[in-house]
Motif scaffolding. Structure first.
Motif, PDB file in Angstrom:
ATOM      1  N   PHE A 296      -0.098  10.266  -0.588  1.00 16.09           N
ATOM      2  CA  PHE A 296      -1.179   9.519   0.065  1.00 16.09           C
ATOM      3  C   PHE A 296      -1.435  10.189   1.408  1.00 16.09           C
ATOM      4  CE2 PHE A 296      -3.353   5.959   2.096  1.00 16.09           C
ATOM      5  CZ  PHE A 296      -4.059   5.415   1.030  1.00 16.09           C
ATOM      6  N   ARG A 297      -2.713  10.314   1.763  1.00 13.35           N
ATOM      7  CA  ARG A 297      -3.065  11.015   3.006  1.00 13.35           C
ATOM      8  C   ARG A 297      -2.523  10.260   4.225  1.00 13.35           C
ATOM      9  NH1 ARG A 297      -7.850  14.698   3.033  1.00 13.35           N
ATOM     10  NH2 ARG A 297      -7.775  14.265   5.277  1.00 13.35           N
ATOM     11  N   PRO A 298      -1.731  10.908   5.071  1.00 14.19           N
ATOM     12  CA  PRO A 298      -1.209  10.224   6.260  1.00 14.19           C
ATOM     13  C   PRO A 298      -2.305   9.728   7.186  1.00 14.19           C
ATOM     14  CG  PRO A 298      -0.003  12.270   5.856  1.00 14.19           C
ATOM     15  CD  PRO A 298      -1.182  12.273   4.925  1.00 14.19           C
ATOM     16  N   ASP A 299      -3.392  10.532   7.351  1.00 16.01           N
ATOM     17  CA  ASP A 299      -4.464  10.107   8.261  1.00 16.01           C
ATOM     18  C   ASP A 299      -5.165   8.851   7.747  1.00 16.01           C
ATOM     19  OD1 ASP A 299      -5.489  11.517   6.126  1.00 16.01           O
ATOM     20  OD2 ASP A 299      -6.635  12.950   7.320  1.00 16.01           O
ATOM     21  N   LEU A 300      -5.316   8.727   6.416  1.00 21.35           N
ATOM     22  CA  LEU A 300      -5.916   7.510   5.865  1.00 21.35           C
ATOM     23  C   LEU A 300      -4.956   6.333   6.007  1.00 21.35           C
ATOM     24  CD1 LEU A 300      -8.158   6.034   4.379  1.00 21.35           C
ATOM     25  CD2 LEU A 300      -7.216   6.868   2.210  1.00 21.35           C
ATOM     26  N   TYR A 301      -3.668   6.580   5.803  1.00 23.30           N
ATOM     27  CA  TYR A 301      -2.680   5.507   5.970  1.00 23.30           C
ATOM     28  C   TYR A 301      -2.701   4.956   7.390  1.00 23.30           C
ATOM     29  CZ  TYR A 301       1.822   3.372   6.968  1.00 23.30           C
ATOM     30  OH  TYR A 301       2.800   2.514   7.415  1.00 23.30           O
ATOM     31  N   TYR A 302      -2.746   5.838   8.392  1.00 27.26           N
ATOM     32  CA  TYR A 302      -2.753   5.369   9.779  1.00 27.26           C
ATOM     33  C   TYR A 302      -4.052   4.638  10.103  1.00 27.26           C
ATOM     34  CZ  TYR A 302       1.367   8.297  10.357  1.00 27.26           C
ATOM     35  OH  TYR A 302       2.613   8.845  10.229  1.00 27.26           O
ATOM     36  N   ARG A 303      -5.145   5.091   9.510  1.00 30.51           N
ATOM     37  CA  ARG A 303      -6.428   4.409   9.753  1.00 30.51           C
ATOM     38  C   ARG A 303      -6.425   3.025   9.111  1.00 30.51           C
ATOM     39  NH1 ARG A 303     -10.745   5.053  13.144  1.00 30.51           N
ATOM     40  NH2 ARG A 303     -10.433   7.313  12.964  1.00 30.51           N
ATOM     41  N   LEU A 304      -5.880   2.923   7.884  1.00 30.46           N
ATOM     42  CA  LEU A 304      -5.826   1.624   7.212  1.00 30.46           C
ATOM     43  C   LEU A 304      -4.822   0.686   7.868  1.00 30.46           C
ATOM     44  CD1 LEU A 304      -5.784   2.730   3.457  1.00 30.46           C
ATOM     45  CD2 LEU A 304      -7.615   1.457   4.587  1.00 30.46           C
ATOM     46  N   GLY A 305      -3.717   1.268   8.362  1.00 31.15           N
ATOM     47  CA  GLY A 305      -2.618   0.448   8.864  1.00 31.15           C
ATOM     48  C   GLY A 305      -2.746   0.042  10.322  1.00 31.15           C
ATOM     49  N   VAL A 306      -3.964  -0.002  10.845  1.00 32.48           N
ATOM     50  CA  VAL A 306      -4.157  -0.493  12.214  1.00 32.48           C
ATOM     51  C   VAL A 306      -3.541  -1.879  12.365  1.00 32.48           C
ATOM     52  CG1 VAL A 306      -5.897  -1.246  13.894  1.00 32.48           C
ATOM     53  CG2 VAL A 306      -6.222   0.894  12.629  1.00 32.48           C
ATOM     54  N   PHE A 307      -3.730  -2.707  11.332  1.00 35.63           N
ATOM     55  CA  PHE A 307      -3.115  -4.040  11.314  1.00 35.63           C
ATOM     56  C   PHE A 307      -2.611  -4.294   9.909  1.00 35.63           C
ATOM     57  CE2 PHE A 307      -2.573  -8.567  11.366  1.00 35.63           C
ATOM     58  CZ  PHE A 307      -2.268  -8.874  12.686  1.00 35.63           C
TER      59      PHE A 307
END
Length: 483
Positions: A296-307
């Motif tokens: 899974f793309r780390p940049d997408l994970y961090y964007r989704l995982g804001v909250f």
């Protein structure tokens, strides 16, 4: 009762077809002959679904739709049109219409599309509330639970619902992630806008991009017309992407751009489409671990995982089990016409000893099965289906492969010896045949329940059954359409 509003100046055929497809008393069909009359009916009492003709005697169907959307964007509107080109209907989809159908109406297609629209309408309108222990049994659509972990979930919903940021909901399958997503939507600033749900794991990889972003005519084989995707359709509202961890890596880059810039291109198109969508995503996978493993793309994970909101599994909510059982026994007793008002203590003991691999969804199924076997006002242990703990079941079956596994292994050996050329597709077809047969046996032919267990749409299940030549011989629910 589902309330349908048909806005069409046809005085005979179309109203008769709609009434035939959706008979009383389970449905109420109202007819409006003009756009003005239709708008008045909408304001008098919001219908669950609207069927709207594009050509009306006093104004265009598009003008009527835009006014309906301004009044209440949550009402799914399905256009019906004679024009095979459907340019106006496609434009309506860009504005957020649910779907469009061609005249003369195909009743089978009409039932399917309206049925899907009713499900969407229920998600948007059915209130999600936190039930108090003393009143939970009488609350529809309640999030039930008062253990410390669930109290943290309630706090998190309150903190983030008013903020227009992405939310990631994590937890095992069956823990109630969609209900939490609906609570965030209903308590947020977009509560008057549309709310759509898409299960990323239930759609083939080659179709998921089109489902999300749409496609242009001729983009690929079978793309005979332009399709409007969910990100365009739900503009101004909220999109819930369930099982986002199953989204292909090739599609995740496009998802990242939508989250960052709120813009995208349809498949096969060059036009940049701007949108305004709040994204809520859910997964049962550990996306942090998957991102470090390259799945899974780390940049997408961090964007989704804001909250992030994590839902605990049922086995970690022992304090809530009595409350949950009480809620579902009384709720499903009304639904199934039973008069059960109490639960034998031994029933609770057995349920507490179980590990609940299917979580809340499995508990609901167990309670329903027990109620169907019940007689009298008390739910007794003898009414419960057999509860086979996952660990014990694995230990019992680890020494020998299942009958289905042996058949599949034999099939693969046979095709290898025959030097097959399409073995991948053939094996998947055999696996689908075995899996669908087993699930439908478990649900006693109930296609609605089978689709929910499989995590796919009922229409997808029906299509697969037709492709495999499988026939359903029995269904325990009267609203489960036959093939």
């Amino acid at each position: 009762m589902a309330n349908l509003l048909l806005i069409d100046d046809d005085t005979a055929l179309i109203p008769e077809q709609v009434r035939q497809a959706f008979p009383a008393p389970t449905h109420r069909v109202e007819i409006a002959r003009t756009g003005a009359e239709g708008l008045e009916r909408v304001r008098e009492g919001s219908p669950d679904v609207i069927l709207l003709d594009l050509r009306l005697p006093d104004m265009s169907g598009m003008d009527v739709y835009l006014q309906i959307r301004r009044d209440d964007a949550r009402i799914p509107v399905i256009f019906i049109t004679m024009a095979k080109g459907a340019d106006a209907a496609i434009e309506a989809m860009k504005q957020g219409a649910f779907d469009y159908l061609f005249k003369p109406l195909d009743l089978r297609q009409l039932r399917r599309v309206v049925g899907e629209a009713l499900e969407v309408a229920e998600r948007m309108r059915k209130p999600v509330v936190v039930a108090e222990p003393t009143s939970s049994a009488d609350v529809e659509g309640a999030i039930v639970g008062s253990c410390p972990e669930m109290r943290e979930v309630y706090k998190a919903i309150g903190r983030v619902s008013g903020q227009d940021v992405p939310v990631l909901i994590t937890g095992e399958s069956g823990t109630g992630k969609e209900m939490v997503a609906r609570a965030i939507y209903q308590h947020g600033p977009r509560a008057r806008g549309p709310f759509l749900v898409l299960n990323c794991a239930a759609i083939p990889e080659n179709l998921l991009e089109s489902e999300l972003f749409g496609h242009e005519k001729g983009a690929f084989t079978g793309a005979d017309r332009r399709r409007i995707g969910k990100f365009e359709q739900v503009n101004g509202g909220t999109l819930f992407l369930d099982e986002i961890g199953d989204m292909p890596l090739t599609l995740q880059a496009k998802m990242l751009r939508v989250l960052q810039d709120q813009q995208f291109e349809r498949v096969g198109g060059n036009e940049t489409i701007k949108t305004d969508v709040r994204l809520i995503a859910a997964t049962h996978r550990d996306l942090k671990t998957w991102s470090t493993e390259g799945k899974f793309r780390p940049d997408l994970y961090y964007r989704l995982g804001v909250f992030t909101i994590h839902l605990p599994p049922l086995r970690e909510r022992a304090d809530d089990l009595t409350m949950l059982v009480d809620h579902y026994v009384k709720h499903f007793s009304r639904e199934l016409g039973r008069d059960v008002v109490a639960v034998d203590p031994e029933v609770l003991d057995r349920l507490r000893a179980y590990s609940w691999p299917g979580n809340i969804r499995e508990l609901q199924s167990i309670i329903k099965q027990a109620l169907l076997q019940s007689s009298g006002p008390v739910l007794l242990p003898s009414f419960l289906p057999e509860l086979v703990d996952g660990a014990a079941e694995k230990a019992a079956t680890a020494s020998a492969p299942s009958e289905g596994a042996l058949e599949l292994e034999s099939f693969i050996d046979e095709r290898l010896n025959a030097e097959a050329r399409d073995l991948y597709d053939e094996v998947h077809s055999q696996l689908d045949r075995y899996l669908l047969t087993r699930v439908l046996e478990y649900t006693k032919g109930n296609q609605h329940q089978a689709a929910r267990l499989l995590g796919i749409a009922r229409q997808t299940l029906r299509t697969k059954l037709r492709e495999l030549g499988l026939h359903v011989t029995h269904a325990i629910e009267s609203n489960d359409d036959s093939l």
